[in-house]
Design a protein around this motif. Structure first.
Motif, PDB file in Angstrom:
ATOM      1  N   ASN A   1       0.839  -1.195   0.000  1.00  0.00           N
ATOM      2  CA  ASN A   1       0.000   0.000   0.000  1.00  0.00           C
ATOM      3  C   ASN A   1       0.875   1.245   0.000  1.00  0.00           C
ATOM      4  O   ASN A   1       1.195   1.785   1.061  1.00  0.00           O
ATOM      5  CB  ASN A   1      -0.898  -0.013   1.244  1.00  0.00           C
ATOM      6  CG  ASN A   1      -1.719  -1.276   1.349  1.00  0.00           C
ATOM      7  OD1 ASN A   1      -1.180  -2.358   1.541  1.00  0.00           O
ATOM      8  ND2 ASN A   1      -3.011  -1.151   1.216  1.00  0.00           N
ATOM      9  N   PRO A   2       1.239   1.689  -1.189  1.00  0.00           N
ATOM     10  CA  PRO A   2       2.110   2.864  -1.252  1.00  0.00           C
ATOM     11  C   PRO A   2       1.344   4.171  -1.050  1.00  0.00           C
ATOM     12  O   PRO A   2       0.157   4.259  -1.365  1.00  0.00           O
ATOM     13  CB  PRO A   2       2.678   2.828  -2.678  1.00  0.00           C
ATOM     14  CG  PRO A   2       2.233   1.537  -3.282  1.00  0.00           C
ATOM     15  CD  PRO A   2       1.022   1.096  -2.526  1.00  0.00           C
ATOM     16  N   GLY A   3       2.059   5.167  -0.533  1.00  0.00           N
ATOM     17  CA  GLY A   3       1.597   6.547  -0.630  1.00  0.00           C
ATOM     18  C   GLY A   3       1.924   7.019  -2.040  1.00  0.00           C
ATOM     19  O   GLY A   3       2.123   6.198  -2.944  1.00  0.00           O
ATOM     20  N   VAL A   4       1.985   8.317  -2.259  1.00  0.00           N
ATOM     21  CA  VAL A   4       2.254   8.806  -3.621  1.00  0.00           C
ATOM     22  C   VAL A   4       3.690   8.456  -4.022  1.00  0.00           C
ATOM     23  O   VAL A   4       4.636   8.715  -3.298  1.00  0.00           O
ATOM     24  CB  VAL A   4       2.023  10.324  -3.739  1.00  0.00           C
ATOM     25  CG1 VAL A   4       2.446  10.818  -5.125  1.00  0.00           C
ATOM     26  CG2 VAL A   4       0.564  10.665  -3.491  1.00  0.00           C
ATOM     27  N   VAL A   5       3.808   7.829  -5.187  1.00  0.00           N
ATOM     28  CA  VAL A   5       5.103   7.423  -5.730  1.00  0.00           C
ATOM     29  C   VAL A   5       5.340   8.225  -7.001  1.00  0.00           C
ATOM     30  O   VAL A   5       4.396   8.542  -7.726  1.00  0.00           O
ATOM     31  CB  VAL A   5       5.103   5.899  -6.025  1.00  0.00           C
ATOM     32  CG1 VAL A   5       6.380   5.473  -6.722  1.00  0.00           C
ATOM     33  CG2 VAL A   5       4.915   5.122  -4.728  1.00  0.00           C
ATOM     34  N   GLU A   6       6.598   8.558  -7.238  1.00  0.00           N
ATOM     35  CA  GLU A   6       6.909   9.351  -8.426  1.00  0.00           C
ATOM     36  C   GLU A   6       6.779   8.517  -9.693  1.00  0.00           C
ATOM     37  O   GLU A   6       7.718   7.886 -10.141  1.00  0.00           O
ATOM     38  CB  GLU A   6       8.311   9.947  -8.297  1.00  0.00           C
ATOM     39  CG  GLU A   6       8.286  11.125  -7.344  1.00  0.00           C
ATOM     40  CD  GLU A   6       9.640  11.734  -7.105  1.00  0.00           C
ATOM     41  OE1 GLU A   6      10.612  11.279  -7.720  1.00  0.00           O
ATOM     42  OE2 GLU A   6       9.710  12.653  -6.279  1.00  0.00           O
ATOM     43  N   THR A   7       5.568   8.499 -10.241  1.00  0.00           N
ATOM     44  CA  THR A   7       5.299   7.806 -11.502  1.00  0.00           C
ATOM     45  C   THR A   7       4.497   8.796 -12.336  1.00  0.00           C
ATOM     46  O   THR A   7       4.276   9.926 -11.912  1.00  0.00           O
ATOM     47  CB  THR A   7       4.433   6.550 -11.271  1.00  0.00           C
ATOM     48  OG1 THR A   7       3.138   6.976 -10.799  1.00  0.00           O
ATOM     49  CG2 THR A   7       5.048   5.626 -10.235  1.00  0.00           C
ATOM     50  N   ASN A   8       4.029   8.348 -13.502  1.00  0.00           N
ATOM     51  CA  ASN A   8       3.223   9.288 -14.295  1.00  0.00           C
ATOM     52  C   ASN A   8       1.722   9.125 -14.037  1.00  0.00           C
ATOM     53  O   ASN A   8       0.909   9.448 -14.889  1.00  0.00           O
ATOM     54  CB  ASN A   8       3.559   9.166 -15.782  1.00  0.00           C
ATOM     55  CG  ASN A   8       3.356   7.748 -16.272  1.00  0.00           C
ATOM     56  OD1 ASN A   8       2.813   6.916 -15.549  1.00  0.00           O
ATOM     57  ND2 ASN A   8       3.779   7.475 -17.494  1.00  0.00           N
ATOM     58  N   ILE A   9       1.352   8.627 -12.827  1.00  0.00           N
ATOM     59  CA  ILE A   9      -0.082   8.404 -12.551  1.00  0.00           C
ATOM     60  C   ILE A   9      -0.866   9.728 -12.561  1.00  0.00           C
ATOM     61  O   ILE A   9      -2.057   9.751 -12.815  1.00  0.00           O
ATOM     62  CB  ILE A   9      -0.299   7.610 -11.236  1.00  0.00           C
ATOM     63  CG1 ILE A   9      -1.717   7.011 -11.188  1.00  0.00           C
ATOM     64  CG2 ILE A   9      -0.005   8.443  -9.988  1.00  0.00           C
ATOM     65  CD1 ILE A   9      -1.901   5.817 -10.283  1.00  0.00           C
ATOM     66  N   PHE A  10      -0.173  10.860 -12.322  1.00  0.00           N
ATOM     67  CA  PHE A  10      -0.864  12.155 -12.398  1.00  0.00           C
ATOM     68  C   PHE A  10      -0.564  12.884 -13.709  1.00  0.00           C
ATOM     69  O   PHE A  10      -0.622  14.090 -13.792  1.00  0.00           O
ATOM     70  CB  PHE A  10      -0.486  13.038 -11.202  1.00  0.00           C
ATOM     71  CG  PHE A  10      -1.005  12.512  -9.899  1.00  0.00           C
ATOM     72  CD1 PHE A  10      -2.364  12.366  -9.694  1.00  0.00           C
ATOM     73  CD2 PHE A  10      -0.134  12.148  -8.883  1.00  0.00           C
ATOM     74  CE1 PHE A  10      -2.865  11.857  -8.487  1.00  0.00           C
ATOM     75  CE2 PHE A  10      -0.621  11.646  -7.679  1.00  0.00           C
ATOM     76  CZ  PHE A  10      -2.002  11.501  -7.486  1.00  0.00           C
ATOM     77  N   LYS A  11      -0.235  12.105 -14.754  1.00  0.00           N
ATOM     78  CA  LYS A  11       0.205  12.723 -16.007  1.00  0.00           C
ATOM     79  C   LYS A  11      -0.900  13.493 -16.734  1.00  0.00           C
ATOM     80  O   LYS A  11      -0.632  14.231 -17.664  1.00  0.00           O
ATOM     81  CB  LYS A  11       0.813  11.677 -16.944  1.00  0.00           C
ATOM     82  CG  LYS A  11      -0.181  10.675 -17.494  1.00  0.00           C
ATOM     83  CD  LYS A  11       0.513   9.746 -18.473  1.00  0.00           C
ATOM     84  CE  LYS A  11      -0.403   8.741 -19.127  1.00  0.00           C
ATOM     85  NZ  LYS A  11      -1.340   8.030 -18.282  1.00  0.00           N
ATOM     86  N   ASP A  12      -2.157  13.318 -16.300  1.00  0.00           N
ATOM     87  CA  ASP A  12      -3.229  14.053 -16.975  1.00  0.00           C
ATOM     88  C   ASP A  12      -3.242  15.540 -16.604  1.00  0.00           C
ATOM     89  O   ASP A  12      -4.053  16.303 -17.103  1.00  0.00           O
ATOM     90  CB  ASP A  12      -4.597  13.413 -16.688  1.00  0.00           C
ATOM     91  CG  ASP A  12      -4.901  13.341 -15.193  1.00  0.00           C
ATOM     92  OD1 ASP A  12      -4.127  13.911 -14.392  1.00  0.00           O
ATOM     93  OD2 ASP A  12      -5.919  12.731 -14.824  1.00  0.00           O
ATOM     94  N   ASP A  13      -2.316  15.943 -15.718  1.00  0.00           N
ATOM     95  CA  ASP A  13      -2.162  17.370 -15.398  1.00  0.00           C
ATOM     96  C   ASP A  13      -3.371  18.012 -14.737  1.00  0.00           C
ATOM     97  O   ASP A  13      -3.546  19.221 -14.801  1.00  0.00           O
ATOM     98  CB  ASP A  13      -1.801  18.195 -16.656  1.00  0.00           C
ATOM     99  CG  ASP A  13      -0.403  17.900 -17.130  1.00  0.00           C
ATOM    100  OD1 ASP A  13       0.406  17.452 -16.291  1.00  0.00           O
ATOM    101  OD2 ASP A  13      -0.115  18.116 -18.311  1.00  0.00           O
ATOM    102  N   ILE A  14      -4.225  17.182 -14.146  1.00  0.00           N
ATOM    103  CA  ILE A  14      -5.364  17.749 -13.408  1.00  0.00           C
ATOM    104  C   ILE A  14      -4.819  18.511 -12.191  1.00  0.00           C
ATOM    105  O   ILE A  14      -5.304  19.575 -11.828  1.00  0.00           O
ATOM    106  CB  ILE A  14      -6.345  16.624 -12.965  1.00  0.00           C
ATOM    107  CG1 ILE A  14      -7.042  16.016 -14.178  1.00  0.00           C
ATOM    108  CG2 ILE A  14      -7.352  17.128 -11.956  1.00  0.00           C
ATOM    109  CD1 ILE A  14      -8.020  16.913 -14.897  1.00  0.00           C
TER     110      ILE A  14
END
Lengths: 249, 76
Positions: free
Chosen positions: A183-196
């Motif tokens: 159960n990770p916290g926020v990891v530096e990946t492109n999961i937020f790549k939609d730029d919301i």
């Protein structure tokens, strides 16, 4: 050399291996001696992961989890029985609850919940999962311990995985197959790549972590390695929290 | 695209701010009720009502409703 975390001689399936945590997990598992079967949607990125794997005899399968036939195709492509499965394919879609709709829910549940569940079921049914093997789901702190603004759909999928893992681990215990979550916290990946979210918002979020940074994909992969290895032989149905202390406060 | 309808849709994302406070010149990020949730709601509203995808940065770089309206209008 003594190493209880070794994956030598194990065949491991990693989904979502074309980027992020799945990619790091595949690469790190290969460094620990595993033979990998990797799947992902994006051919170019998946090939890049494949080229980064250490050792030989790895297999790569291009597959979009939204398509049911692809699940069957993955199952049919597996020749060696597996010693481990890592479910890393998944995505996030931020939507305030008032805007939640059936289409968005179906999309996110298809990839984050239905695909990993049914893929595992098919693999078991075809007897392609060895006794003593280990199944690991990349869940999240979101939906299990906390959530965040606009994340109700994502949290729901991860909460569903949390329940699944507990039930599955009981049903598969007689085969000595272990089932766990990281159960990770926020990891530096492109999961937020939609730029919301803006960079500013991400920086603010990052400052809320006691260890003052987001996680690195490898730091999740190393926990997955533990759960795949013989070192965790007595661990099943559990959540392994890796969040830089986020849920402490 | 009707600016009055846009203002109305924008105002609908707020609960405590009086609708009469919203005009094209409103500096929405200065409103007391503005938050990351209202920001996400505005993005979701624009997607739902106008089928236009705006980014978090589009919101951040707009000071008035008019500026955001123009961004949406340019993407229609």
């Amino acid at each position: 050399m003594y190493n209880p975390f070794s994956l030598v001689g194990k065949t491991i399936l990693v989904t979502g291996a074309s980027s992020g945590i799945g990619k790091a997990t595949a690469i790190e598992c290969s460094k620990m001696g595993a033979t990998l079967i990797i799947t992902g949607r994006d051919e170019k990125n998946l090939k890049e992961t494949n080229d980064s794997l250490e050792g030989n005899n790895h297999l790569m399968i291009i597959a979009d989890f939204c398509i049911d036939e692809n699940i069957e195709q993955i199952v049919n492509s597996i020749e060696l029985p597996l010693d481990g499965i890592v479910h890393s394919a998944g995505f996030n879609k931020l939507l305030p609850f008032q805007f939640v709709n059936k289409e968005s829910l179906s999309e996110i549940f298809a990839v984050n919940y239905f695909a990993p569940t049914l893929l595992t079921q098919r693999i078991l049914k075809k007897k392609k999962l060895n006794k003593d093997s280990s199944v690991v789901f990349i869940s999240s702190i979101s939906g299990v311990l906390c959530s965040s603004v606009g994340a109700s759909m994502y949290s729901s999928t991860k909460g569903a995985i949390n329940g699944l893992v507990k039930g599955m681990s009981l049903d598969l215990a007689s085969k000595n197959i272990r089932v766990n979550c990281v159960n990770p916290g926020v990891v530096e990946t492109n999961i937020f790549k939609d730029d919301i979210l803006t960079n500013e918002q991400l920086l603010e979020e990052r400052s809320r972590y006691p260890l003052k940074r987001f996680g690195k994909p490898e730091e999740i992969a190393w926990a997955v390695i533990y759960l795949l290895s013989n070192a965790s032989k007595w661990v099943t149905g559990t959540n392994l929290i890796i969040d830089g202390g986020f849920t402490l406060i | 695209m009707d600016p009055d309808k846009f203002i109305e849709n924008f105002a609908a994302q707020f609960d405590d701010t009086d609708t009469s406070e919203f005009t094209l010149e409103t500096r929405f990020r200065d409103l007391e009720e503005w938050s990351s949730l209202t920001g996400l709601s505005v993005i979701a509203m624009i997607d739902e009502e106008y089928d236009v995808t705006v980014k978090g940065d589009d919101i951040r770089n707009s000071s008035t409703i008019k500026e955001l309206y123009e961004i949406v209008n340019s993407k229609l």
